[in-house]
Write a protein that holds these residues in place. Structure first.
Motif, PDB file in Angstrom:
ATOM      1  N   GLU A 154      -4.124   4.759   2.371  1.00  0.00           N
ATOM      2  CA  GLU A 154      -5.117   5.377   4.319  1.00  0.00           C
ATOM      3  C   GLU A 154      -5.346   6.632   4.803  1.00  0.00           C
ATOM      4  O   GLU A 154      -4.021   7.062   5.493  1.00  0.00           O
ATOM      5  CB  GLU A 154      -4.878   3.988   4.303  1.00  0.00           C
ATOM      6  CG  GLU A 154      -5.925   3.601   5.916  1.00  0.00           C
ATOM      7  CD  GLU A 154      -5.687   2.552   6.543  1.00  0.00           C
ATOM      8  OE1 GLU A 154      -6.453   2.588   7.645  1.00  0.00           O
ATOM      9  OE2 GLU A 154      -5.522   1.780   5.873  1.00  0.00           O
ATOM     10  N   SER A 212      -0.357   4.956   5.667  1.00  0.00           N
ATOM     11  CA  SER A 212      -1.042   5.928   6.095  1.00  0.00           C
ATOM     12  C   SER A 212      -0.652   7.019   6.681  1.00  0.00           C
ATOM     13  O   SER A 212       0.319   7.698   6.830  1.00  0.00           O
ATOM     14  CB  SER A 212      -1.618   4.936   7.053  1.00  0.00           C
ATOM     15  OG  SER A 212      -0.795   4.668   7.836  1.00  0.00           O
ATOM     16  N   SER A 241      -6.531  11.316  -2.524  1.00  0.00           N
ATOM     17  CA  SER A 241      -6.696   9.833  -2.658  1.00  0.00           C
ATOM     18  C   SER A 241      -6.657   9.495  -4.647  1.00  0.00           C
ATOM     19  O   SER A 241      -7.168   8.589  -4.735  1.00  0.00           O
ATOM     20  CB  SER A 241      -8.060  10.088  -2.146  1.00  0.00           C
ATOM     21  OG  SER A 241      -8.127  10.210  -0.779  1.00  0.00           O
ATOM     22  N   SER A 286       0.609  -1.198   0.138  1.00  0.00           N
ATOM     23  CA  SER A 286      -0.094   0.220   0.027  1.00  0.00           C
ATOM     24  C   SER A 286       0.580   1.650   0.240  1.00  0.00           C
ATOM     25  O   SER A 286       1.986   0.869   0.588  1.00  0.00           O
ATOM     26  CB  SER A 286      -1.469   0.261   1.649  1.00  0.00           C
ATOM     27  OG  SER A 286      -0.320   0.196   2.543  1.00  0.00           O
TER      28      SER A 286
END
Length: 325
Positions: A144, A115, A137, A112
């Motif tokens: 995240e 965050s 985003s 990913s």
């Protein structure tokens, strides 16, 4: 507790390996932070789901290991000594590094994009954070983003506890500003809202003397917006409202205003977003007042000595850019 422990005459190895070899544990560090946060051993024990006797024994273990008094009794409970504060400060750094290690490992395992944990007061959350989050985003769908909307007092304490990467807000008067880096990015316009059909809307303009007779919905005692509104009453020589409902929830604030004759101060961005949207919450109106509610400009706030991870730095920079656009 100061009377139980005296500084040892023999030197103590305070290196990282030394103090952990003597028996200092992660659970000890959690206890010190809980005592600092709550100011009472019983409350600290509750937050850690242990008994008060167990917390007291654990505190004694830490003091024996470090050979220094960590807590002193005060009228309201306990406070950390200079030794306890030093341990708590380092403990927060340790837990921050552990959190960042877990974050990095998770990102490597999942592939990913990282965050981010952000806290913000309501106004800039709407006009700065939301557009920046939308950009992040869209460009980096793997990131995240966690965002908490609260008053500055809560947010800054969460930042100190390493639960946020950065916050948008103001430093409360009772917290040392030297602990932070600040970049001032804007002012928050505050207005007073009431429901559609409120008696005050019959007036062309509202003066301070018109307001104390109604119920008020305020942020909790000691918050900056609350003090700004109270100062506007006092400077006008008007008594403070006698009936006050305290809440930090904007949803509950709007609900109370919509269903009573209460008055509430909110960021104008919030009022503009909600009013006229066709729902029951949209039936709020902004009072035309003769006075301004002055509140300090808000800033991007980071903790000194704590570098932002790349994903948080990306969002931080976009919010900063948004504020100057």
């Amino acid at each position: 507790m100061d009377d139980r422990i005296q500084a040892a005459s023999a030197p103590v190895d305070y290196s990282e390996a030394g103090i952990f070899r003597l028996g200092l544990k992660i659970s000890h560090l959690r206890l010190i932070l809980a005592i600092e946060d709550h100011g009472q051993i019983s409350a600290a024990a509750d937050s850690l789901s242990i008994s008060q006797p167990a917390a007291s024994r654990m505190l004694g273990e830490i003091e024996s290991i470090l050979k220094a008094p960590l807590c002193a009794r005060i009228a309201r409970g306990v406070e950390l000594t200079q030794y306890g504060k030093a341990l708590a400060r380092r403990a927060r750094t340790i837990f921050l590094e552990l959190r960042e290690t877990a974050r990095e490992i998770n990102e490597l395992k999942t592939g990913s994009g990282g965050s981010v944990s952000l806290g913000s007061v309501t106004g800039p959350a709407l006009n700065l954070a939301v557009p920046a989050i939308r950009q992040v985003s869209t460009a980096y769908p793997g990131i995240e983003i966690n965002i908490q909307i609260e008053n500055s007092t809560v947010l800054v304490r969460e930042l100190l506890a390493a639960r946020h990467d950065f916050v948008i807000g103001r430093i409360p008067d009772d917290i040392n500003p030297r602990l932070f880096n600040l970049v001032e990015i804007g002012a928050e316009d505050v207005c007073l809202i009431v429901r559609e059909g409120h008696p005050l809307l019959d007036k062309d303009v509202i003066v301070p003397g018109d307001l104390p007779g109604y119920d008020w919905v305020f942020q909790p005692q000691g918050t900056l917006l609350r003090r700004a509104v109270e100062d506007s009453f006092l400077s006008a020589g008007v008594p403070l409202p006698s009936t006050i409902i305290n809440t930090s929830s904007i949803i509950l604030t709007i609900s109370i205003v919509c269903n009573t004759n209460a008055v509430a101060p909110v960021a104008r961005d919030v009022a503009n977003l909600i009013s006229g949207n066709g729902s029951q919450a949209g039936q709020i109106r902004v009072l035309p007042t003769t006075f301004d509610i002055q509140i300090r400009p808000y800033s991007l706030i980071t903790a000194k000595g704590r570098a932002l991870p790349p994903s948080a730095k990306l969002l931080y920079d976009l919010i900063l850019k948004q504020s100057t656009a």
